[in-house]
Design a protein around this motif. Structure first.
Motif, PDB file in Angstrom:
ATOM      1  N   VAL A 138      42.440  39.995  42.700  1.00 15.06           N
ATOM      2  CA  VAL A 138      43.883  40.260  42.721  1.00 15.06           C
ATOM      3  C   VAL A 138      44.103  41.552  43.485  1.00 15.06           C
ATOM      4  O   VAL A 138      43.372  42.534  43.308  1.00 15.06           O
ATOM      5  CB  VAL A 138      44.443  40.337  41.287  1.00 15.06           C
ATOM      6  N   ALA A 139      45.093  41.527  44.369  1.00 17.86           N
ATOM      7  CA  ALA A 139      45.375  42.686  45.212  1.00 17.86           C
ATOM      8  C   ALA A 139      46.785  43.193  44.951  1.00 17.86           C
ATOM      9  O   ALA A 139      47.667  42.426  44.564  1.00 17.86           O
ATOM     10  CB  ALA A 139      45.218  42.294  46.686  1.00 17.86           C
ATOM     11  N   CYS A 152      44.346  40.763  54.637  1.00 21.58           N
ATOM     12  CA  CYS A 152      43.631  41.054  53.379  1.00 21.58           C
ATOM     13  C   CYS A 152      43.388  39.769  52.595  1.00 21.58           C
ATOM     14  O   CYS A 152      42.304  39.578  52.021  1.00 21.58           O
ATOM     15  CB  CYS A 152      44.434  42.034  52.523  1.00 21.58           C
ATOM     16  N   THR A 153      44.386  38.893  52.566  1.00 21.31           N
ATOM     17  CA  THR A 153      44.213  37.620  51.855  1.00 21.31           C
ATOM     18  C   THR A 153      43.042  36.865  52.457  1.00 21.31           C
ATOM     19  O   THR A 153      42.197  36.314  51.746  1.00 21.31           O
ATOM     20  CB  THR A 153      45.504  36.775  51.944  1.00 21.31           C
ATOM     21  N   ALA A 162      42.330  34.381  45.915  1.00 20.31           N
ATOM     22  CA  ALA A 162      43.010  35.677  45.965  1.00 20.31           C
ATOM     23  C   ALA A 162      44.453  35.512  45.518  1.00 20.31           C
ATOM     24  O   ALA A 162      45.074  34.482  45.767  1.00 20.31           O
ATOM     25  CB  ALA A 162      42.965  36.233  47.389  1.00 20.31           C
ATOM     26  N   ALA A 163      44.953  36.510  44.813  1.00 24.70           N
ATOM     27  CA  ALA A 163      46.354  36.523  44.394  1.00 24.70           C
ATOM     28  C   ALA A 163      46.859  37.953  44.514  1.00 24.70           C
ATOM     29  O   ALA A 163      46.057  38.900  44.593  1.00 24.70           O
ATOM     30  CB  ALA A 163      46.483  36.028  42.951  1.00 24.70           C
ATOM     31  N   TRP A 164      48.189  38.102  44.553  1.00 19.88           N
ATOM     32  CA  TRP A 164      48.781  39.438  44.697  1.00 19.88           C
ATOM     33  C   TRP A 164      49.694  39.731  43.517  1.00 19.88           C
ATOM     34  O   TRP A 164      50.350  38.818  42.999  1.00 19.88           O
ATOM     35  CB  TRP A 164      49.615  39.509  45.987  1.00 19.88           C
ATOM     36  N   VAL A 165      49.719  40.975  43.106  1.00 20.44           N
ATOM     37  CA  VAL A 165      50.750  41.434  42.169  1.00 20.44           C
ATOM     38  C   VAL A 165      51.534  42.541  42.869  1.00 20.44           C
ATOM     39  O   VAL A 165      50.986  43.282  43.692  1.00 20.44           O
ATOM     40  CB  VAL A 165      50.174  41.957  40.834  1.00 20.44           C
ATOM     41  N   GLU A 166      52.820  42.616  42.563  1.00 19.21           N
ATOM     42  CA  GLU A 166      53.670  43.614  43.226  1.00 19.21           C
ATOM     43  C   GLU A 166      53.712  44.922  42.454  1.00 19.21           C
ATOM     44  O   GLU A 166      53.932  45.988  43.015  1.00 19.21           O
ATOM     45  CB  GLU A 166      55.093  43.060  43.401  1.00 19.21           C
TER      46      GLU A 166
END
Ligand SMILES: NC(=O)c1ccc[n+]([C@@H]2O[C@H](COP(=O)([O-])OP(=O)(O)OC[C@H]3O[C@@H](n4cnc5c(N)ncnc54)[C@H](OP(=O)(O)O)[C@@H]3O)[C@@H](O)[C@H]2O)c1
Length: 275
Positions: A138-139, A152-153, A162-166
């Motif tokens: 997670v980025a 980056c993904t 891969a997943a993102w958090v804000e």
């Protein structure tokens, strides 16, 4: 010089131990532009990539698109000071270091180069199945440009999902779930093995039953889009053996409560350790 579209861009991997090495394996398999690994002991890297033992040995014409920070947190400041000179405003600095906040990464870079425009910072939380391309990373990088986020993904997907958090605060919860999660799953395998031995099975058989059951169920979960709860219901005949076990495990004060408390404890500890 930018990398061909089918290649991952040139990276400086600063720290190549367990996690850095796992990431590097995935990137090499995916096609990595000529890159540099900075590590005191890592070996076995073929040209055109290079290993250097000291930042001073990084070729002066090497311009990494991404600098990966993958040292233990206590060694991070010295490492950042050593590589900060390679980071321009277009560089992405991607950290896999648990607990190191974006603000503190930025502060360390600014301390090393007070007059330079800061690079873009990405904080990530990978997990160890990245070593076999099955990681969950997670980025977080509020405000990162779309193209940099896509890059980056791509890097992170070379070693799994891969997943993102804000919201950076969510990284602590992520740490408690996927970062530490492999440890919980290994515990399940360990306890299955122990239970098998308690039922009189040989240790050898207990070991293979436990390992293959966890690995097989995990592989099934990975392939089947149904919810985990649905897969569980499908193997649970009313009044059957699985039901008898789940009645014990799923009693309100048993696993559901233990997991809630465990994840909350891990999240709280992640927040305490963050710097
Ligand atoms: N392992 C995991 O499961 C996991 C999961 C998620 C995140 N992470 C994060 O990944 C990071 C790295 O963990 P790890 O387990 O991979 O650590 P590690 O095995 O100790 O690897 C770090 C490597 O970086 C080298 N290094 C550090 N500073 C250096 C410097 N200034 N110059 C050259 N080499 C340097 C170290 O060499 P020396 O040992 O000689 O210093 C070591 O080889 C940590 O911040 C951790 O929070 C790890």
């Amino acid at each position: 010089m930018s990398a061909p579209a089918d290649q991952l861009p040139p990276i400086l991997l600063a720290g190549c131990g367990k996690m850095g090495g796992a990431l590097l394996r995935g990137w090499l398999e995916d096609g990595l532009a000529p890159s540099v690994v900075l590590d005191r002991s890592f070996e076995h890297l073929s040209p055109p990539h290079r290993i250097v033992r000291h930042a001073a040995d990084i070729p002066s014409d090497f311009t990494p698109t991404v600098i990966i920070l993958a040292a233990k947190p206590q060694k991070a400041d010295a490492l950042i000071a050593a590589v900060a000179g390679l980071a321009g405003p277009q560089t992405i600095v991607l950290s896999v270091m648990a607990g190191r906040t974006i603000a503190s990464l930025r502060a360390a870079f600014t301390a090393a180069r007070p007059d330079a425009a800061p690079p873009a910072f990405v904080r990530t939380m990978p997990n160890t199945p990245a070593a076999i391309g099955q990681g969950m990373t997670v980025a977080c990088a509020p405000g990162l440009a779309d193209a940099q986020r896509a890059l980056c993904t791509r890097l992170l997907e070379a070693v799994g999902e891969a997943a993102w958090v804000e919201n950076e605060e969510e990284v602590d919860a992520v740490t408690a779930v996927s970062g530490s999660g492999p440890g919980y799953v290994f515990l399940v395998a360990e306890l299955l093995e122990k239970g098998a031995v308690e039922q009189g099975l040989s240790p050898e058989l207990a070991r293979i039953l436990a390992r293959q059951t966890v690995a097989g169920a995990g592989a099934l979960l990975a392939r089947d889009p149904q919810d985990a709860a649905d897969l569980r219901r499908q193997v649970t005949s009313p009044g059957g053996t699985t039901q008898a076990a789940l009645d014990v495990l799923m009693a309100p004060d048993a696993l559901p409560d233990a997991f809630s408390r465990a994840i909350a404890a891990a999240r709280a500890r992640a927040a305490e350790l963050a710097s």
